[in-house]
Scaffold this motif. Structure first.
Motif, mmCIF file in Angstrom:
data_model
loop_
_atom_site.group_PDB
_atom_site.id
_atom_site.type_symbol
_atom_site.label_atom_id
_atom_site.label_comp_id
_atom_site.label_asym_id
_atom_site.label_seq_id
_atom_site.Cartn_x
_atom_site.Cartn_y
_atom_site.Cartn_z
ATOM 1 N N PRO A 49 0.829 -1.215 0.000
ATOM 2 C CA PRO A 49 0.000 0.000 0.000
ATOM 3 C C PRO A 49 0.858 1.257 0.000
ATOM 4 O O PRO A 49 1.967 1.279 0.549
ATOM 5 C CB PRO A 49 -0.809 -0.125 1.299
ATOM 6 C CG PRO A 49 -0.797 -1.577 1.623
ATOM 7 C CD PRO A 49 0.523 -2.093 1.143
ATOM 8 N N SER A 50 0.339 2.309 -0.589
ATOM 9 C CA SER A 50 1.102 3.539 -0.765
ATOM 10 C C SER A 50 1.397 4.243 0.558
ATOM 11 O O SER A 50 2.338 5.031 0.642
ATOM 12 C CB SER A 50 0.337 4.489 -1.688
ATOM 13 O OG SER A 50 -0.930 4.826 -1.120
ATOM 14 N N TRP A 51 0.621 3.967 1.613
ATOM 15 C CA TRP A 51 0.777 4.732 2.848
ATOM 16 C C TRP A 51 1.930 4.249 3.726
ATOM 17 O O TRP A 51 2.316 4.933 4.652
ATOM 18 C CB TRP A 51 -0.514 4.718 3.661
ATOM 19 C CG TRP A 51 -1.119 3.356 3.845
ATOM 20 C CD1 TRP A 51 -0.697 2.348 4.669
ATOM 21 C CD2 TRP A 51 -2.263 2.845 3.158
ATOM 22 N NE1 TRP A 51 -1.502 1.246 4.550
ATOM 23 C CE2 TRP A 51 -2.477 1.514 3.635
ATOM 24 C CE3 TRP A 51 -3.144 3.362 2.212
ATOM 25 C CZ2 TRP A 51 -3.522 0.726 3.175
ATOM 26 C CZ3 TRP A 51 -4.180 2.574 1.750
ATOM 27 C CH2 TRP A 51 -4.362 1.267 2.232
ATOM 28 N N GLY A 52 2.511 3.070 3.460
ATOM 29 C CA GLY A 52 3.662 2.595 4.233
ATOM 30 C C GLY A 52 3.350 2.470 5.712
ATOM 31 O O GLY A 52 3.840 3.239 6.537
ATOM 32 N N TYR A 53 2.561 1.458 6.065
ATOM 33 C CA TYR A 53 2.044 1.356 7.422
ATOM 34 C C TYR A 53 3.130 1.296 8.483
ATOM 35 O O TYR A 53 3.073 2.004 9.500
ATOM 36 C CB TYR A 53 1.126 0.134 7.548
ATOM 37 C CG TYR A 53 0.643 -0.076 8.970
ATOM 38 C CD1 TYR A 53 -0.346 0.749 9.503
ATOM 39 C CD2 TYR A 53 1.200 -1.055 9.778
ATOM 40 C CE1 TYR A 53 -0.776 0.592 10.811
ATOM 41 C CE2 TYR A 53 0.769 -1.219 11.088
ATOM 42 C CZ TYR A 53 -0.216 -0.397 11.599
ATOM 43 O OH TYR A 53 -0.622 -0.549 12.897
ATOM 44 N N ALA A 54 4.141 0.454 8.306
ATOM 45 C CA ALA A 54 5.136 0.248 9.371
ATOM 46 C C ALA A 54 5.888 1.537 9.698
ATOM 47 O O ALA A 54 6.116 1.851 10.872
ATOM 48 C CB ALA A 54 6.112 -0.851 8.970
ATOM 49 N N ARG A 55 6.271 2.294 8.685
ATOM 50 C CA ARG A 55 6.985 3.557 8.954
ATOM 51 C C ARG A 55 6.034 4.621 9.505
ATOM 52 O O ARG A 55 6.427 5.435 10.344
ATOM 53 C CB ARG A 55 7.682 4.044 7.690
ATOM 54 C CG ARG A 55 8.933 3.229 7.380
ATOM 55 C CD ARG A 55 9.781 3.803 6.262
ATOM 56 N NE ARG A 55 11.079 3.150 6.233
ATOM 57 C CZ ARG A 55 11.328 1.986 5.647
ATOM 58 N NH1 ARG A 55 10.344 1.349 5.040
ATOM 59 N NH2 ARG A 55 12.539 1.457 5.679
ATOM 60 N N SER A 56 4.786 4.619 9.046
ATOM 61 C CA SER A 56 3.798 5.528 9.639
ATOM 62 C C SER A 56 3.580 5.200 11.103
ATOM 63 O O SER A 56 3.451 6.090 11.945
ATOM 64 C CB SER A 56 2.465 5.438 8.875
ATOM 65 O OG SER A 56 2.615 5.853 7.533
ATOM 66 N N LEU A 57 3.563 3.899 11.417
ATOM 67 C CA LEU A 57 3.424 3.479 12.807
ATOM 68 C C LEU A 57 4.601 3.959 13.641
ATOM 69 O O LEU A 57 4.425 4.403 14.785
ATOM 70 C CB LEU A 57 3.305 1.958 12.873
ATOM 71 C CG LEU A 57 3.299 1.321 14.260
ATOM 72 C CD1 LEU A 57 2.165 1.861 15.108
ATOM 73 C CD2 LEU A 57 3.218 -0.203 14.141
ATOM 74 N N ALA A 58 5.806 3.886 13.092
ATOM 75 C CA ALA A 58 6.994 4.339 13.826
ATOM 76 C C ALA A 58 6.847 5.795 14.244
ATOM 77 O O ALA A 58 7.206 6.172 15.374
ATOM 78 C CB ALA A 58 8.241 4.150 12.966
ATOM 79 N N ARG A 59 6.305 6.622 13.368
ATOM 80 C CA ARG A 59 6.117 8.044 13.712
ATOM 81 C C ARG A 59 5.075 8.195 14.810
ATOM 82 O O ARG A 59 5.209 9.062 15.684
ATOM 83 C CB ARG A 59 5.714 8.826 12.457
ATOM 84 C CG ARG A 59 6.835 8.891 11.417
ATOM 85 C CD ARG A 59 6.513 9.876 10.321
ATOM 86 N NE ARG A 59 5.440 9.410 9.458
ATOM 87 C CZ ARG A 59 5.620 8.655 8.378
ATOM 88 N NH1 ARG A 59 6.837 8.262 8.021
ATOM 89 N NH2 ARG A 59 4.594 8.285 7.625
ATOM 90 N N ARG A 60 4.051 7.370 14.794
ATOM 91 C CA ARG A 60 3.021 7.432 15.843
ATOM 92 C C ARG A 60 3.586 6.993 17.186
ATOM 93 O O ARG A 60 3.257 7.574 18.225
ATOM 94 C CB ARG A 60 1.837 6.543 15.475
ATOM 95 C CG ARG A 60 1.149 6.851 14.152
ATOM 96 C CD ARG A 60 0.535 8.220 14.168
ATOM 97 N NE ARG A 60 -0.111 8.531 12.914
ATOM 98 C CZ ARG A 60 -1.434 8.690 12.773
ATOM 99 N NH1 ARG A 60 -2.221 8.530 13.820
ATOM 100 N NH2 ARG A 60 -1.941 9.008 11.600
ATOM 101 N N LEU A 61 4.411 5.973 17.178
ATOM 102 C CA LEU A 61 4.969 5.464 18.432
ATOM 103 C C LEU A 61 5.805 6.524 19.141
ATOM 104 O O LEU A 61 5.820 6.596 20.379
ATOM 105 C CB LEU A 61 5.831 4.227 18.159
ATOM 106 C CG LEU A 61 5.106 2.972 17.658
ATOM 107 C CD1 LEU A 61 6.117 1.884 17.324
ATOM 108 C CD2 LEU A 61 4.091 2.465 18.676
ATOM 109 N N ALA A 62 6.494 7.331 18.373
ATOM 110 C CA ALA A 62 7.392 8.325 18.965
ATOM 111 C C ALA A 62 6.645 9.343 19.821
ATOM 112 O O ALA A 62 7.208 9.910 20.760
ATOM 113 C CB ALA A 62 8.177 9.044 17.872
ATOM 114 N N GLY A 63 5.365 9.558 19.521
ATOM 115 C CA GLY A 63 4.608 10.541 20.280
ATOM 116 C C GLY A 63 3.629 9.947 21.264
ATOM 117 O O GLY A 63 2.788 10.662 21.815
#
Length: 273
Positions: A49-63
């Motif tokens: 998928p175009s949204w790149g879930y795992a890397r998007s998740l990494a950004r969410r985890l940081a906050g």
């Protein structure tokens, strides 16, 4: 002088074609624990998928402060995201329902300070109300929206990638025949978003994509159906030998078997009041 590479390749004996029985035996022998799909390299492909879930998740985890990963599988996606996150959450917990995956996820995630909890699909999540400010999931068996809403803090977010409707049904229907409309649409994002709203959540983002898959040999098909058990729930090599053989012959004569996976990204928020 050495032979030119082109001449070497021209005179090289081609590899022997592997038989149906050999390929099926290989696909049946590969371990199925976890969500590591690296074995499929060179045997099958799936567009991402175009949204790149795992890397998007990494950004969410940081906050995030307290995080719950539901149906973590072998913990591979959470492990990757934690490794990419600029800062780890104060508390991270994962749940998993399949015992072999519980053991694998525990071994992988314990060094990161993640507690892995064995659960069942038919019981409430073993956490107090309002424990987490972020609940995540990649390809959960199902989304238990009332439980997700219950364990989220007010203002908390559910961020997940789900399997969508009629995913890989070209393959499913080769084995099971035409499926009823209620099964084809059972994971429709519109239905899931309505269930989330009914549980008291607000939909922040909802995106869906259909993605090309190719299976290059019957070993990949066998391993896929053993690993993703809800596709053909009663699958065994013995029961579906005629269908496997027919598909093997089709791949041998026509090339890769093409199917399409269905994925949707969902972000839902629990209101503050």
């Amino acid at each position: 002088m050495d032979q030119p590479l082109a001449d070497q390749q021209r005179h090289r004996t081609p590899p022997a074609r592997r038989t149906f029985e050999e390929l099926v035996a290989e696909g049946a022998a590969v371990p199925t624990e976890g969500w590591d799909f690296s074995w499929f390299e060179g045997r099958a492909t799936e567009a991402r998928p175009s949204w790149g879930y795992a890397r998007s998740l990494a950004r969410r985890l940081a906050g995030a402060g307290a995080v719950l990963d539901v149906h973590t599988g072998g913990g591979e996606v959470l492990d990757f995201a934690l490794g990419e996150a600029a800062q780890a959450p104060t508390l991270t917990v994962a749940t998993e329902v399949w015992p072999p995956n519980v053991a694998k996820a525990t071994a992988l995630l314990r060094p990161r300070g993640v507690a892995v909890v064995a659960t069942r699909d038919d019981v409430p999540l073993p956490f107090a109300d309002g424990t987490f400010d972020l609940v995540v999931a990649r390809h959960p068996v199902r989304a238990d929206w009332p439980e997700i809403a219950r364990v989220l803090r007010p203002g908390g977010t559910y961020f997940a990638q789900h399997v969508g409707p009629a995913s890989v049904f070209e393959l499913v229907e080769h084995f099971l025949g035409p499926q009823p409309e209620e099964r084809r649409n059972g994971r429709h994002p519109d239905h899931e978003s309505a269930e989330a709203v009914a549980a008291g959540l607000e939909i922040v983002d909802l995106r869906a994509e259909r993605l090309r898959m190719e299976f290059y040999d019957i070993a990949a098909v066998v391993h896929f159906l053993r690993k993703v058990i809800w596709m053909v729930p009663d699958f065994t090599v013995e029961k579906y030998e005629p269908e496997l053989r027919a598909l093997h012959e089709r791949i041998e004569s026509e090339g890769p078997f093409v199917a399409h996976s269905s994925r949707h990204l969902v972000e839902a928020r629990k209101p503050r009041v």
